[in-house]
Scaffold this motif. Structure first.
Motif, mmCIF file in Angstrom:
data_model
loop_
_atom_site.group_PDB
_atom_site.id
_atom_site.type_symbol
_atom_site.label_atom_id
_atom_site.label_comp_id
_atom_site.label_asym_id
_atom_site.label_seq_id
_atom_site.Cartn_x
_atom_site.Cartn_y
_atom_site.Cartn_z
ATOM 1 N N SER A 290 0.735 -1.853 -0.397
ATOM 2 C CA SER A 290 -0.154 -0.117 0.447
ATOM 3 C C SER A 290 0.494 0.936 0.249
ATOM 4 C CB SER A 290 -1.118 -0.118 1.075
ATOM 5 O OG SER A 290 -1.966 -1.291 1.390
ATOM 6 N N GLY B 151 -12.886 -1.655 -11.699
ATOM 7 C CA GLY B 151 -13.298 -2.177 -10.935
ATOM 8 C C GLY B 151 -15.249 -1.993 -11.191
ATOM 9 N N ARG C 28 -17.103 -8.477 -3.111
ATOM 10 C CA ARG C 28 -15.896 -8.428 -2.588
ATOM 11 C C ARG C 28 -15.662 -7.188 -4.089
ATOM 12 N NH1 ARG C 28 -13.745 -9.681 1.433
ATOM 13 N NH2 ARG C 28 -11.530 -9.131 0.840
ATOM 14 N N PRO C 29 -14.763 -6.503 -4.273
ATOM 15 C CA PRO C 29 -14.636 -5.709 -5.413
ATOM 16 C C PRO C 29 -13.941 -7.308 -5.875
ATOM 17 C CG PRO C 29 -13.815 -4.175 -3.478
ATOM 18 C CD PRO C 29 -13.889 -6.255 -2.933
ATOM 19 N N CYS D 293 -11.335 -9.582 -7.913
ATOM 20 C CA CYS D 293 -9.882 -9.434 -8.430
ATOM 21 C C CYS D 293 -8.914 -9.177 -8.927
ATOM 22 C CB CYS D 293 -10.304 -11.291 -8.175
ATOM 23 S SG CYS D 293 -11.152 -12.685 -7.396
ATOM 24 N N SER E 98 -9.334 -5.618 -10.231
ATOM 25 C CA SER E 98 -8.851 -4.247 -10.017
ATOM 26 C C SER E 98 -7.794 -4.479 -8.860
ATOM 27 C CB SER E 98 -10.069 -3.507 -10.172
ATOM 28 O OG SER E 98 -10.579 -4.370 -8.632
ATOM 29 N N GLU E 99 -7.968 -5.398 -8.294
ATOM 30 C CA GLU E 99 -7.289 -5.430 -6.576
ATOM 31 C C GLU E 99 -6.343 -5.852 -6.490
ATOM 32 O OE1 GLU E 99 -9.111 -4.395 -3.397
ATOM 33 O OE2 GLU E 99 -10.010 -3.105 -5.127
#
Length: 256
Positions: free
Chosen positions: A25, A148, A155-156, A158, A160-161
């Motif tokens: 991050s 996304g 869930r977001p 995969c 885009s994550e």
């Protein structure tokens, strides 16, 4: 150290090298092909991969402010590019436009059902924006990765994550998991088979070796029956026996 970086301009994640330690991050400044870009550290790589760029430093508050200005300028450029595409009469849809942090390159992603001859457009783009232009034709899965969204799981997405590359997904994976072959349930937001079908495919392929196929005739303690359903996680087989439907443990049956 090697890291995987996700850039703000929507291109594929890339692998970069650094002689310093960073954490997931962290926002960092990366140099790729003589251009500076800002991106987020996705993960540290244990395997040795050929880096496509290098991390210069952690992004400062000034870098983040500059990134916001770059995003605004990119939005303005997108409007102008759409107008140029229309003036050239090209069958292409502009999806995303992003400058690099130093304005040395302008990334343009687009979709089209056909191969596009954009040579004349490219000359106009270079003349209007006075920078290097990178035109890239992308598919439906890339569009979903760029924008996304939420998958059927809530869930977001995969892609885009955390996914660096798209896996090869086939309808056989859904069959291995005894899923309904309803395309509306198997397809993701991109309209293609969901990438998560690959996650447990190895387990199901091995487990299916202990199960009969749909329609097989089997022997049970109550006589012969036909397989109409499988519960691989529950280790049971659903069969039609005369006019009744029953479940049997897979160890209690024998294929005729």
């Amino acid at each position: 150290m090697n890291y995987e970086i996700k850039f703000a301009h929507g291109e594929d994640n890339i692998f970069v090298a650094s002689d310093k330690n960073y954490t997931v991050s962290d926002m960092v400044i990366v140099k790729v092909d003589k251009c500076k870009m800002i991106g987020r550290v996705i993960r540290e790589l244990s395997e040795s991969l050929a880096p496509e760029g290098v991390i210069i430093e952690l992004a400062t508050s000034l870098d983040l402010e500059l990134s916001e200005k770059v995003a605004q300028d990119s939005d303005h450029a997108k409007v102008k590019i759409k107008a140029l595409v229309k003036s050239h009469g090209l069958d292409m849809k502009v999806i995303e436009v992003k400058y690099t942090l130093d304005y040395k390159r302008l990334y343009i992603s687009f979709t089209s059902e056909h191969r596009v001859d954009f040579r004349a457009l490219l000359k106009d783009l270079a003349s209007n924006f006075k920078t290097r232009i990178a035109l890239r034709q992308i598919g439906p899965r890339d569009v979903a990765k760029t924008f996304g969204g939420l998958g059927p799981c809530g869930r977001p997405l995969c892609c885009s994550e955390f996914m660096g590359e798209f896996p090869n997904v086939s309808i056989k994976m859904a069959k291995n998991q005894a899923l309904s072959l309803n395309q509306n349930k198997l397809n993701g937001l991109c309209g293609r088979l969901m990438c998560c079908l690959t996650y447990e495919d190895d387990f199901y392929r091995q487990a299916r070796k202990n199960f009969p196929d749909f329609g097989d005739v089997i022997k049970t303690a109550d006589g012969q029956a036909r397989v109409i359903g499988l519960n691989i996680l529950g280790n049971t087989v659903k069969v039609r026996l005369d006019n009744a439907v029953r479940d049997y443990d897979v160890t209690e049956i024998e294929v005729v």
